[in-house]
Motif scaffolding. Sequence first.
Motif, short mmCIF file in Angstrom:
data_model
loop_
_atom_site.label_atom_id
_atom_site.label_comp_id
_atom_site.label_asym_id
_atom_site.label_seq_id
_atom_site.Cartn_x
_atom_site.Cartn_y
_atom_site.Cartn_z
N ILE A 81 0.83 -1.20 0.00
CA ILE A 81 0.00 0.00 0.00
C ILE A 81 0.87 1.25 0.00
N GLY A 82 1.91 1.25 0.81
CA GLY A 82 2.79 2.41 0.87
C GLY A 82 3.44 2.71 -0.46
N LEU A 83 3.94 1.69 -1.15
CA LEU A 83 4.60 1.91 -2.43
C LEU A 83 3.61 2.41 -3.48
N ASN A 84 2.42 1.81 -3.52
CA ASN A 84 1.44 2.25 -4.51
C ASN A 84 1.01 3.69 -4.30
N LEU A 85 0.82 4.10 -3.04
CA LEU A 85 0.48 5.50 -2.77
C LEU A 85 1.61 6.42 -3.20
N LEU A 86 2.84 6.00 -2.93
CA LEU A 86 3.99 6.81 -3.30
C LEU A 86 4.10 6.98 -4.82
N LEU A 87 3.94 5.89 -5.54
CA LEU A 87 4.14 5.94 -6.99
C LEU A 87 3.06 6.70 -7.72
N GLU A 88 1.93 6.94 -7.07
CA GLU A 88 0.92 7.79 -7.68
C GLU A 88 1.46 9.19 -7.94
N GLY A 89 2.49 9.56 -7.22
CA GLY A 89 3.06 10.89 -7.40
C GLY A 89 4.41 10.90 -8.09
N MET A 90 4.81 9.77 -8.68
CA MET A 90 6.15 9.70 -9.27
C MET A 90 6.22 10.31 -10.66
N GLY A 101 12.54 -11.37 -11.32
CA GLY A 101 12.15 -12.27 -10.25
C GLY A 101 12.05 -11.64 -8.88
N ASP A 102 12.19 -10.31 -8.80
CA ASP A 102 12.04 -9.64 -7.50
C ASP A 102 10.59 -9.77 -7.04
N TYR A 103 10.35 -9.44 -5.78
CA TYR A 103 9.03 -9.64 -5.20
C TYR A 103 7.97 -8.91 -6.02
N PRO A 104 6.87 -9.58 -6.39
CA PRO A 104 5.86 -8.96 -7.26
C PRO A 104 5.32 -7.63 -6.74
N SER A 105 5.17 -7.50 -5.43
CA SER A 105 4.63 -6.26 -4.90
C SER A 105 5.60 -5.10 -5.03
N LEU A 106 6.84 -5.38 -5.38
CA LEU A 106 7.79 -4.32 -5.72
C LEU A 106 7.75 -4.04 -7.22
N ASN A 107 7.85 -5.07 -8.04
CA ASN A 107 7.94 -4.88 -9.49
C ASN A 107 6.61 -4.48 -10.12
N TRP A 108 5.52 -5.11 -9.73
CA TRP A 108 4.25 -4.86 -10.41
C TRP A 108 3.79 -3.40 -10.37
N PRO A 109 3.91 -2.68 -9.25
CA PRO A 109 3.46 -1.28 -9.26
C PRO A 109 4.22 -0.42 -10.28
N PHE A 110 5.50 -0.67 -10.47
CA PHE A 110 6.24 0.07 -11.49
C PHE A 110 5.80 -0.34 -12.89
N GLU A 111 5.57 -1.63 -13.07
CA GLU A 111 5.16 -2.12 -14.38
C GLU A 111 3.78 -1.63 -14.78
N SER A 112 2.96 -1.26 -13.80
CA SER A 112 1.62 -0.78 -14.09
C SER A 112 1.59 0.72 -14.41
N LYS A 113 2.73 1.38 -14.21
CA LYS A 113 2.82 2.81 -14.53
C LYS A 113 3.33 2.99 -15.96
N ALA A 220 10.50 16.61 -2.81
CA ALA A 220 10.62 17.44 -4.00
C ALA A 220 10.59 16.61 -5.28
N LYS A 221 10.72 15.29 -5.15
CA LYS A 221 10.78 14.42 -6.34
C LYS A 221 9.45 13.74 -6.63
N PHE A 222 8.43 14.00 -5.80
CA PHE A 222 7.12 13.38 -5.98
C PHE A 222 6.02 14.42 -5.88
N ASN A 223 4.91 14.10 -6.47
CA ASN A 223 3.74 14.96 -6.39
C ASN A 223 2.54 14.11 -5.98
N CYS A 224 2.56 13.65 -4.75
CA CYS A 224 1.51 12.76 -4.26
C CYS A 224 0.24 13.55 -3.97
#
Length: 360
Positions: A81-90, A101-113, A220-224
């Motif tokens: 949840i934390g990563l997905n909220l963060l990436l909304e502002g990336m 092969g890294d953990y899906p909850s790490l890779n998938w949120p980036f792949e969905s952007k 300064a690097k995100f706009n959440c």
Amino acid sequence: MQKIIKQFPVLSQYTYVNTATSGLLYDDLLDWRQEHDLDFLIGGSSMKMKGHLLLSETRNTIGEFFGCKADNVALVPNFSIGLNLLLEGMGSARNVLLLEGDYPSLNWPFESKDCHTFYIKVTEALEENIYDRIRLDNINVLALSLVQWLNGIKVDLEFLGKLKKEFPDLLIIADGTQFLGTETFNFEDSGIDVLGASSYKWLLGGYGNGFMLFADDVPAKFNCSSTGFNAADADMEGREKISFAKQLEPGHLDTFNFGSLNYSLGFLSGIGMAAISDQIRGLSLKAKSEFENLGLLEESVVKRKIHSSIFNIAGDKELYAKLMEQDVVCAQRGNGIRLSFHFYNTEREIDKIIGILKGS
């Protein structure tokens, strides 16, 4: 250490080498939880109204434990949840390097952007390969787990610090779920920009709690845009004053869950992270040597100088069933069987496992 081990009833029944799946509940934490809920039972809302004090204490405890300013700590139900909220502002104009092969909850949120994703294999030359790809492919985001969930390969933390110094504009986002709680760690000295973790594994915090740590210049690097009444500390006039970390806390947080994490960080501190680290390191060295002698480890693990206490050994369903029949609690992951050792494990347990493996 034997006195501490008695805190974990599971260990009297099983050889529990599955912390990489779930850490254990222990007697003192159970007592704290029962007292917490008893206070709620007899106090109702009056007890819950004081919850902000416990949550503030937890935030401070996390900051002190991991070397991060309390204001840069966000309390989240879990890493995902934390990563997905963060990436909304990336934003989308990012070249992101991920590990295959890294953990899906790490890779998938980036792949969905809409960002551009690049991948490297996890081999014995992991750090060298990361460096080369960042240098050659204009990578501006590196996202990785500090310890790989499938085989336990652990990234060299000194390498990440040097990498950040050479590429100061590189944004390093790390998942520490399979790492934090295994050794002393100082976030501000690490070179990592964002570090998140769920706390139910090595930190023994139970389920429903996690956190995100941020370097000073990350906002300064995100706009959440996520927000909520809790983010403003229930202040009707506080909507425009919400801090970056609090943007990841839009709703109510559970004092039972985060209080459990707060208690367990105190429990680990009482044992001493130096003692915990020494115990885990000794178990890791013994296990790696024994598994290597039996030819059960992949080449990339054997060739690396540093490793975690998570191992994936060659084995099929029959071997897994045999281990479970002998009360060895482990997990099937990938093409093998994953065994993970925490401070409450012993060398005698490793000897038992080796005996089973030799007899298979």
